[in-house]
Design a protein around this motif. Sequence first.
Motif, PDB file in Angstrom:
ATOM      1  N   VAL A 223       0.798  -1.161   0.045  1.00  0.00           N
ATOM      2  CA  VAL A 223      -0.070  -0.117   0.098  1.00  0.00           C
ATOM      3  C   VAL A 223       1.029   1.209  -0.061  1.00  0.00           C
ATOM      4  O   VAL A 223       0.711   2.229  -0.736  1.00  0.00           O
ATOM      5  CB  VAL A 223      -1.034   0.084   1.281  1.00  0.00           C
ATOM      6  CG1 VAL A 223      -1.801   1.462   1.242  1.00  0.00           C
ATOM      7  CG2 VAL A 223      -2.068  -1.298   0.926  1.00  0.00           C
ATOM      8  N   LEU A 233      -4.822   5.814  -3.483  1.00  0.00           N
ATOM      9  CA  LEU A 233      -4.969   4.186  -3.138  1.00  0.00           C
ATOM     10  C   LEU A 233      -5.398   3.679  -4.429  1.00  0.00           C
ATOM     11  O   LEU A 233      -5.956   4.067  -5.204  1.00  0.00           O
ATOM     12  CB  LEU A 233      -6.384   4.296  -2.086  1.00  0.00           C
ATOM     13  CG  LEU A 233      -6.048   4.926  -0.657  1.00  0.00           C
ATOM     14  CD1 LEU A 233      -7.066   4.620   0.087  1.00  0.00           C
ATOM     15  CD2 LEU A 233      -4.800   3.901   0.032  1.00  0.00           C
ATOM     16  N   LYS A 234      -4.912   2.340  -4.521  1.00  0.00           N
ATOM     17  CA  LYS A 234      -5.204   1.331  -5.511  1.00  0.00           C
ATOM     18  C   LYS A 234      -6.798   1.222  -5.585  1.00  0.00           C
ATOM     19  O   LYS A 234      -7.392   1.169  -4.385  1.00  0.00           O
ATOM     20  CB  LYS A 234      -4.720  -0.007  -5.362  1.00  0.00           C
ATOM     21  CG  LYS A 234      -4.788  -1.018  -6.542  1.00  0.00           C
ATOM     22  CD  LYS A 234      -3.802  -2.099  -6.205  1.00  0.00           C
ATOM     23  CE  LYS A 234      -3.884  -3.059  -7.267  1.00  0.00           C
ATOM     24  NZ  LYS A 234      -3.096  -4.131  -6.939  1.00  0.00           N
ATOM     25  N   ASN A 235      -7.199   1.144  -6.699  1.00  0.00           N
ATOM     26  CA  ASN A 235      -8.778   0.954  -6.769  1.00  0.00           C
ATOM     27  C   ASN A 235      -9.603   2.040  -6.788  1.00  0.00           C
ATOM     28  O   ASN A 235     -11.019   1.933  -6.637  1.00  0.00           O
ATOM     29  CB  ASN A 235      -9.256  -0.235  -6.492  1.00  0.00           C
ATOM     30  CG  ASN A 235      -8.546  -1.455  -6.935  1.00  0.00           C
ATOM     31  OD1 ASN A 235      -7.877  -1.591  -7.968  1.00  0.00           O
ATOM     32  ND2 ASN A 235      -8.475  -2.578  -6.220  1.00  0.00           N
ATOM     33  N   ILE A 236      -9.096   3.292  -6.483  1.00  0.00           N
ATOM     34  CA  ILE A 236      -9.880   4.436  -6.066  1.00  0.00           C
ATOM     35  C   ILE A 236      -9.352   5.538  -7.087  1.00  0.00           C
ATOM     36  O   ILE A 236      -8.149   5.609  -7.494  1.00  0.00           O
ATOM     37  CB  ILE A 236      -9.499   4.936  -4.601  1.00  0.00           C
ATOM     38  CG1 ILE A 236      -9.864   3.987  -3.580  1.00  0.00           C
ATOM     39  CG2 ILE A 236     -10.070   6.448  -4.288  1.00  0.00           C
ATOM     40  CD1 ILE A 236     -11.132   3.667  -3.226  1.00  0.00           C
ATOM     41  N   LYS A 255     -16.197   0.863  -3.293  1.00  0.00           N
ATOM     42  CA  LYS A 255     -14.833   0.934  -3.155  1.00  0.00           C
ATOM     43  C   LYS A 255     -14.375   1.440  -1.851  1.00  0.00           C
ATOM     44  O   LYS A 255     -13.335   0.986  -1.106  1.00  0.00           O
ATOM     45  CB  LYS A 255     -14.326   2.052  -4.400  1.00  0.00           C
ATOM     46  CG  LYS A 255     -14.532   1.362  -5.714  1.00  0.00           C
ATOM     47  CD  LYS A 255     -13.857   2.135  -6.507  1.00  0.00           C
ATOM     48  CE  LYS A 255     -14.168   1.589  -8.033  1.00  0.00           C
ATOM     49  NZ  LYS A 255     -13.259   0.508  -8.245  1.00  0.00           N
ATOM     50  N   LEU A 256     -15.081   2.367  -1.373  1.00  0.00           N
ATOM     51  CA  LEU A 256     -14.807   3.096   0.171  1.00  0.00           C
ATOM     52  C   LEU A 256     -15.100   1.859   1.284  1.00  0.00           C
ATOM     53  O   LEU A 256     -14.119   1.826   2.140  1.00  0.00           O
ATOM     54  CB  LEU A 256     -15.505   4.348   0.464  1.00  0.00           C
ATOM     55  CG  LEU A 256     -15.134   5.307  -0.367  1.00  0.00           C
ATOM     56  CD1 LEU A 256     -16.102   6.515  -0.081  1.00  0.00           C
ATOM     57  CD2 LEU A 256     -13.876   5.882  -0.230  1.00  0.00           C
ATOM     58  N   GLN A 258     -14.684  -1.337   0.548  1.00  0.00           N
ATOM     59  CA  GLN A 258     -13.753  -2.357   0.560  1.00  0.00           C
ATOM     60  C   GLN A 258     -12.499  -1.771   1.160  1.00  0.00           C
ATOM     61  O   GLN A 258     -11.719  -2.428   2.155  1.00  0.00           O
ATOM     62  CB  GLN A 258     -13.178  -2.186  -0.816  1.00  0.00           C
ATOM     63  CG  GLN A 258     -11.977  -3.294  -1.225  1.00  0.00           C
ATOM     64  CD  GLN A 258     -11.796  -3.231  -2.670  1.00  0.00           C
ATOM     65  OE1 GLN A 258     -12.229  -2.803  -3.585  1.00  0.00           O
ATOM     66  NE2 GLN A 258     -10.717  -4.013  -2.926  1.00  0.00           N
ATOM     67  N   LYS A 259     -12.196  -0.531   1.427  1.00  0.00           N
ATOM     68  CA  LYS A 259     -11.048   0.123   1.880  1.00  0.00           C
ATOM     69  C   LYS A 259     -11.117   0.002   3.501  1.00  0.00           C
ATOM     70  O   LYS A 259     -10.331  -0.420   4.277  1.00  0.00           O
ATOM     71  CB  LYS A 259     -10.531   1.340   1.536  1.00  0.00           C
ATOM     72  CG  LYS A 259     -10.078   1.495  -0.086  1.00  0.00           C
ATOM     73  CD  LYS A 259      -8.945   0.401  -0.185  1.00  0.00           C
ATOM     74  CE  LYS A 259      -8.702   0.451  -1.693  1.00  0.00           C
ATOM     75  NZ  LYS A 259      -7.628  -0.368  -2.170  1.00  0.00           N
ATOM     76  N   GLU A 262     -10.630  -3.636   4.459  1.00  0.00           N
ATOM     77  CA  GLU A 262      -9.423  -3.993   4.483  1.00  0.00           C
ATOM     78  C   GLU A 262      -8.431  -3.292   5.570  1.00  0.00           C
ATOM     79  O   GLU A 262      -7.632  -3.927   6.386  1.00  0.00           O
ATOM     80  CB  GLU A 262      -8.411  -3.199   3.193  1.00  0.00           C
ATOM     81  CG  GLU A 262      -8.952  -4.012   2.039  1.00  0.00           C
ATOM     82  CD  GLU A 262      -8.302  -3.451   0.672  1.00  0.00           C
ATOM     83  OE1 GLU A 262      -8.305  -4.109  -0.364  1.00  0.00           O
ATOM     84  OE2 GLU A 262      -7.784  -2.237   0.572  1.00  0.00           O
ATOM     85  N   LEU A 263      -8.866  -2.002   6.083  1.00  0.00           N
ATOM     86  CA  LEU A 263      -8.351  -1.453   7.363  1.00  0.00           C
ATOM     87  C   LEU A 263      -8.784  -2.124   8.338  1.00  0.00           C
ATOM     88  O   LEU A 263      -7.942  -2.258   9.521  1.00  0.00           O
ATOM     89  CB  LEU A 263      -8.773   0.012   7.408  1.00  0.00           C
ATOM     90  CG  LEU A 263      -8.259   1.149   6.457  1.00  0.00           C
ATOM     91  CD1 LEU A 263      -8.828   2.408   6.652  1.00  0.00           C
ATOM     92  CD2 LEU A 263      -6.982   1.455   6.846  1.00  0.00           C
TER      93      LEU A 263
END
Length: 302
Positions: A223, A233-236, A255-256, A258-259, A262-263
């Motif tokens: 990251v 960020l990737k994919n954003i 997408k948010l 997803q992040k 991940e966080l």
Amino acid sequence: MKTNKLIVSFIISLIFNIPTYSQSGNNFEFTLTSPMFANSAPNQAVNIQFPSVPIWGWIEVTITSSYNSQFSAGKLTKRYQIGHNPNGGYFDQKTEVADALGAVATQWYIGDFNYDTNSIPIYHLVSTNNFLVIKVEGLLTDVNHANTVKTGTTLSPLETIIFSEKRQYKSIMQDRVGIGTNTPDSALTVNGTIHSKEVKVDLLNWPDYVFKREYDLPTLEEVETHIKEKGYLKNIPSEEEVLKGGVNLGDMNAKLLQKIEELTLYMIDLNKKLNELQLNNKKFEEENDILKSKIKEIEIKQ
């Protein structure tokens, strides 16, 4: 008293069942009054019966009612784009509900143009007695056909038709609609602020896959590398992409999330490592206390 009321309504229906006309050239407008729909008689319908002539242009049907056994005032309007040649077999129509105001819109339903019978059905969705005043207007490409429609359109007797549809709502059946703009680029384009209590977006995918065992969660080092190389960020989408093409709310929310998920996984992992460090630190402290105690014993003996 109730009988007198029904008789008066019936007489009014008979008096106003004579069509009234207004026409200039290809344009026409006239009104019809339906028979009285009986009380406790479900699935009743009446047909606007058009003469068998070609109809090329548009027709609009508006209905209203009053109060007999149930309040039924308001306005229900359906608009038709029609290309119909009875003899040649060609038929095409597009429709939209231009107005659906008041009780009449919850108790009646205006159907599509039936090219086999040259008629438009109007269905009674309830079973309380009432009658309709029906306005038919339109613009046809042929003056003679418009005149024939004006003078030759009638209403059918009431008939029983099983009908399962519910009330109609106002609809806009254009490809694009613009508010504050003459150049809409989507089904609805608004050049301004939309004020709403809630917005519902239909999605085909939701990123709960992040929590599945097979999900390839990037390392924090990966990251960091992506941020240093790309600046986002990737994919954003990047700032440049957003300023140029805007943001798809449904896609961006996914997408948010997803992040965020991940966080959450990073935090869970860090929490495990923190707990492990705290446990090890406690062991070190206990061992250190033991060592201090032994050193103190040695010092006392000396």
